[in-house]
Every structure is written in C-alpha cells, then in structure tokens.
Motif scaffolding. Structure first.
Motif, PDB file in Angstrom:
ATOM      1  N   ALA A  54       0.834  -1.204   0.000  1.00  0.00           N
ATOM      2  CA  ALA A  54       0.000   0.000   0.000  1.00  0.00           C
ATOM      3  C   ALA A  54       0.870   1.255   0.000  1.00  0.00           C
ATOM      4  CB  ALA A  54      -0.930  -0.012   1.215  1.00  0.00           C
ATOM      5  N   LEU A  58       0.978   4.174  -2.848  1.00  0.00           N
ATOM      6  CA  LEU A  58       0.752   5.591  -2.515  1.00  0.00           C
ATOM      7  C   LEU A  58       1.916   6.452  -2.991  1.00  0.00           C
ATOM      8  CD1 LEU A  58      -0.773   5.151   1.055  1.00  0.00           C
ATOM      9  CD2 LEU A  58      -1.930   6.209  -0.901  1.00  0.00           C
ATOM     10  N   ARG A  59       3.147   5.966  -2.812  1.00  0.00           N
ATOM     11  CA  ARG A  59       4.311   6.752  -3.264  1.00  0.00           C
ATOM     12  C   ARG A  59       4.293   6.900  -4.788  1.00  0.00           C
ATOM     13  NH1 ARG A  59       6.484   4.483   1.524  1.00  0.00           N
ATOM     14  NH2 ARG A  59       6.756   2.474   0.526  1.00  0.00           N
ATOM     15  N   TYR A  76       0.598  13.518   4.182  1.00  0.00           N
ATOM     16  CA  TYR A  76       0.218  12.449   5.121  1.00  0.00           C
ATOM     17  C   TYR A  76       1.405  11.535   5.419  1.00  0.00           C
ATOM     18  CZ  TYR A  76      -4.827  13.245   5.436  1.00  0.00           C
ATOM     19  OH  TYR A  76      -6.061  13.767   5.731  1.00  0.00           O
ATOM     20  N   ILE A  77       2.144  11.180   4.381  1.00  0.00           N
ATOM     21  CA  ILE A  77       3.262  10.234   4.581  1.00  0.00           C
ATOM     22  C   ILE A  77       4.341  10.860   5.464  1.00  0.00           C
ATOM     23  CG2 ILE A  77       5.194   9.088   3.398  1.00  0.00           C
ATOM     24  CD1 ILE A  77       3.297   8.201   1.245  1.00  0.00           C
ATOM     25  N   GLY A  80       3.389  10.664   8.892  1.00  0.00           N
ATOM     26  CA  GLY A  80       3.109   9.317   9.395  1.00  0.00           C
ATOM     27  C   GLY A  80       1.635   9.078   9.639  1.00  0.00           C
ATOM     28  N   LYS A  81       0.789   9.837   8.965  1.00  0.00           N
ATOM     29  CA  LYS A  81      -0.661   9.685   9.166  1.00  0.00           C
ATOM     30  C   LYS A  81      -1.254   8.801   8.065  1.00  0.00           C
ATOM     31  CE  LYS A  81      -1.979  13.968   9.413  1.00  0.00           C
ATOM     32  NZ  LYS A  81      -2.193  15.368   9.712  1.00  0.00           N
ATOM     33  N   VAL A  83      -3.459   7.955   5.068  1.00  0.00           N
ATOM     34  CA  VAL A  83      -4.088   8.631   3.928  1.00  0.00           C
ATOM     35  C   VAL A  83      -5.577   8.224   3.887  1.00  0.00           C
ATOM     36  CG1 VAL A  83      -4.059   8.743   1.390  1.00  0.00           C
ATOM     37  CG2 VAL A  83      -1.888   8.627   2.664  1.00  0.00           C
ATOM     38  N   THR A  88      -6.445   4.825  -1.044  1.00  0.00           N
ATOM     39  CA  THR A  88      -5.647   3.605  -0.919  1.00  0.00           C
ATOM     40  C   THR A  88      -6.421   2.371  -1.382  1.00  0.00           C
ATOM     41  OG1 THR A  88      -4.721   4.703   1.019  1.00  0.00           O
ATOM     42  CG2 THR A  88      -4.101   2.405   0.664  1.00  0.00           C
ATOM     43  N   GLY A 110       1.234  -3.824   4.426  1.00  0.00           N
ATOM     44  CA  GLY A 110       1.026  -2.507   5.049  1.00  0.00           C
ATOM     45  C   GLY A 110      -0.402  -2.030   4.962  1.00  0.00           C
ATOM     46  N   PHE A 111      -1.299  -2.954   4.976  1.00  0.00           N
ATOM     47  CA  PHE A 111      -2.723  -2.640   4.824  1.00  0.00           C
ATOM     48  C   PHE A 111      -3.548  -3.772   5.430  1.00  0.00           C
ATOM     49  CE2 PHE A 111      -6.771  -2.852   2.710  1.00  0.00           C
ATOM     50  CZ  PHE A 111      -7.153  -1.548   2.514  1.00  0.00           C
ATOM     51  N   GLN A 117     -10.384   1.266   6.584  1.00  0.00           N
ATOM     52  CA  GLN A 117      -9.807   0.593   5.408  1.00  0.00           C
ATOM     53  C   GLN A 117     -10.134  -0.893   5.434  1.00  0.00           C
ATOM     54  OE1 GLN A 117      -5.521   1.089   5.648  1.00  0.00           O
ATOM     55  NE2 GLN A 117      -5.598   3.173   4.830  1.00  0.00           N
ATOM     56  N   ARG A 154      13.589   7.594   1.360  1.00  0.00           N
ATOM     57  CA  ARG A 154      12.215   7.858   1.800  1.00  0.00           C
ATOM     58  C   ARG A 154      12.162   9.075   2.719  1.00  0.00           C
ATOM     59  NH1 ARG A 154       8.681   2.564   3.204  1.00  0.00           N
ATOM     60  NH2 ARG A 154       7.795   4.140   4.600  1.00  0.00           N
ATOM     61  N   ASP A 156      10.226   9.634   4.991  1.00  0.00           N
ATOM     62  CA  ASP A 156       9.744   9.335   6.344  1.00  0.00           C
ATOM     63  C   ASP A 156      10.647   8.386   7.120  1.00  0.00           C
ATOM     64  OD1 ASP A 156       9.153   7.124   4.808  1.00  0.00           O
ATOM     65  OD2 ASP A 156       7.084   6.912   5.510  1.00  0.00           O
ATOM     66  N   ARG A 165       5.167   7.677  13.051  1.00  0.00           N
ATOM     67  CA  ARG A 165       4.645   6.435  12.459  1.00  0.00           C
ATOM     68  C   ARG A 165       4.377   5.397  13.546  1.00  0.00           C
ATOM     69  NH1 ARG A 165       9.333   5.499   8.445  1.00  0.00           N
ATOM     70  NH2 ARG A 165       8.217   3.687   7.639  1.00  0.00           N
TER      71      ARG A 165
HETATM   72  O1  C5P Z   1       3.945   0.770   4.608  1.00  0.00           O
HETATM   73  P1  C5P Z   1       4.801   1.998   4.444  1.00  0.00           P
HETATM   74  O2  C5P Z   1       5.715   2.195   5.615  1.00  0.00           O
HETATM   75  O3  C5P Z   1       5.494   2.018   3.134  1.00  0.00           O
HETATM   76  O4  C5P Z   1       3.781   3.224   4.447  1.00  0.00           O
HETATM   77  C1  C5P Z   1       4.270   4.551   4.371  1.00  0.00           C
HETATM   78  C2  C5P Z   1       3.184   5.539   4.678  1.00  0.00           C
HETATM   79  O5  C5P Z   1       2.113   5.438   3.718  1.00  0.00           O
HETATM   80  C3  C5P Z   1       2.475   5.371   6.020  1.00  0.00           C
HETATM   81  O6  C5P Z   1       3.216   5.900   7.086  1.00  0.00           O
HETATM   82  C4  C5P Z   1       1.189   6.151   5.768  1.00  0.00           C
HETATM   83  O7  C5P Z   1       1.395   7.544   5.788  1.00  0.00           O
HETATM   84  C5  C5P Z   1       0.866   5.739   4.337  1.00  0.00           C
HETATM   85  N1  C5P Z   1      -0.023   4.558   4.309  1.00  0.00           N
HETATM   86  C6  C5P Z   1      -1.392   4.724   4.529  1.00  0.00           C
HETATM   87  N2  C5P Z   1      -2.242   3.644   4.526  1.00  0.00           N
HETATM   88  C7  C5P Z   1      -1.744   2.393   4.325  1.00  0.00           C
HETATM   89  C8  C5P Z   1      -0.356   2.192   4.095  1.00  0.00           C
HETATM   90  C9  C5P Z   1       0.477   3.311   4.091  1.00  0.00           C
HETATM   91  O8  C5P Z   1      -1.855   5.846   4.727  1.00  0.00           O
HETATM   92  N3  C5P Z   1      -2.569   1.347   4.348  1.00  0.00           N
END
Ligand code: C5P
Ligand code: MG
Length: 215
Positions: A54, A58-59, A76-77, A80-81, A83, A88, A110-111, A117, A154, A156, A165
């Motif tokens: 995920a 998003l990236r 958001y990334i 660390g929030k 999205v 997604t 990551g989801f 969600q 990255r 973050d 995060r």
């Molecule tokens: O999984 P990963 O560390 O690559 O995710 C990076 C960022 O992407 C998360 O910190 C968050 O901001 C966003 N994200 C999200 N919803 C998800 C997965 C990732 O908002 N299901």
C-alpha cells in the motif's frame, strides 16, 4: 505505458469486486521496519503470491504526473498519518485488477492500517483469508529504519517521522489487528530474529492456513 488513473471515487456497492474463491488476499501487518517487505519477497518467490505494498502504491501515485492526490499523499506520509482510505483502497483494487484480472494470490503489505480501510476492503474489494502480523519491539524497528534511511531515499525514514509512524501504528493500526484477532484471523510471527529465522516461522504459519509452496 501510461500509468492508470485512480478512477475515483468508486460507487458504493454490495458485493466485493473479487470473489474469494478466485482471489486469495492475505493482509501483512506489523510496525514500520518489522520486515514486512523482506518476508513478502520470500512468499512471492516460494508461494506464487503477487505483492502489493500500500505504501509503494501511494508513493507511486504521489509521484504520478497529474495526480490530484500527490500533495495530499506527500503530507500524510511525511506526518506518518493514514491517507484517506478511498484513495488507498481504490489504488489497491486497480492494482489487483491489473494482475491477471485479479485471479491468484495477493499479499497486501502494510494494509489495512485503520479500521475503516479494513471494513471497506473486505466488503467492497475482497474478503481477506487472514492477516500475517509481524510482532517487533520499537527499539529493533527503529534501528532497522535508521539503517534503511541511509539508502531508501524515503522522506519518512528519519527520527521525527519514525516517531509519528510508531504512534499511528499503536493508536490506529493495532486496533485492526485486534479486530481480526477476535475473528481468529491473525497469525502472529515474532520478527526480531534474522530474516531467515523469521521466514521459517512464516512458512509454518502459511502451512497452518492451508497455503502450500508452489512446485
Ligand atoms: O507501509 P509503508 O511504511 O510504506 O507506508 C508509508 C506511509 O504510507 C504510512 O506511514 C502512511 O502515511 C501511508 N499509508 C497509509 N495507509 C496504508 C499504508 C500506508 O496511509 N494502508
Ligand atoms: Mg514496506
């Protein structure tokens, strides 16, 4: 090839897009730096899974020229929030559809990171088989992330974002794990050891859930 547009927003619907008979979805959860991506690569090689992260999706959307969500995702990334889930979930649905029309095994890495969600995806995209959860203490994850940050590029993987995060993970994502745990749909693996040792545990877990290695 031009990247596919996110085709948003999806209309509400009663039945999932993909039938769980043809589409096997396994969610992969764990704090940042728990080793989800590393173990997913093993499962792709040995079990014929398709891997969808995920965060990676998003990236990619963030960097896609003309995306109306780019700046929002970036903010958001960095913080660390989580999205907003419509984005997604739709990116994941499109990505599944683009692989063999959605037939096969999929690791969704990551989801789901937030209850909305989880409910939305299970209901409108495809019900998951179970969740593979990598349990790892924060000090180990911090060390891995700081190391990864030296080369990951990255935005973050720095101390401030990492702290945020972790907080999001504990407050927002752990309730998802607890929700599925109550339904008997979580397999927990300790993720502190080396990647090979962790993978031994992962293989046991897959066997218990009826997934055999491909020939
Ligand atoms: O999984 P990963 O560390 O690559 O995710 C990076 C960022 O992407 C998360 O910190 C968050 O901001 C966003 N994200 C999200 N919803 C998800 C997965 C990732 O908002 N299901
Ligand atoms: Mg990852």
């Amino acid at each position: 090839m031009a990247p596919t547009s996110p085709r948003l927003p999806a209309p509400p619907k009663d039945t999932p897009t993909f039938s769980p008979e043809k589409t096997s979805v396994v969610y992969v959860l764990g704090g940042p730096g728990a080793g989800k991506g590393t173990q997913c690569a093993n499962l792709v090689r040995d079990y014929g899974f398709n891997h969808l992260s995920a965060g990676d999706l998003l990236r990619a959307e963030q960097d896609r020229e003309g995306s109306e969500f780019g700046q929002m995702i970036k903010d958001y990334i960095k913080d660390g929030k989580i999205v907003p889930m419509e984005v997604t979930v739709q990116l994941l649905e499109n990505a599944i559809q683009d692989i063999n029309g959605g037939e096969g095994r999929f690791l969704i890495d990551g989801f789901p990171r937030k209850m909305d969600q989880a409910l939305k995806f299970d209901e409108s995209v495809c019900p998951s088989k179970f969740t593979l959860f990598f349990d790892c203490p924060e000090d180990v994850m911090t060390e891995r992330l700081i190391n990864r940050g030296k080369t990951s590029g990255r935005a973050d993987d720095n101390e401030e974002s990492i702290r945020k995060r972790f907080k999001t993970f504990v407050e927002t994502s752990m309730p998802v794990v607890e929700h599925f745990e109550k339904q008997g749909k979580v397999v927990k693996v300790m993720a502190t050891k080396s990647p090979d040792e962790v993978y031994e545990e992962v293989k046991k877990a897959m066997g218990q859930r009826g997934f055999q290695m491909k020939q």
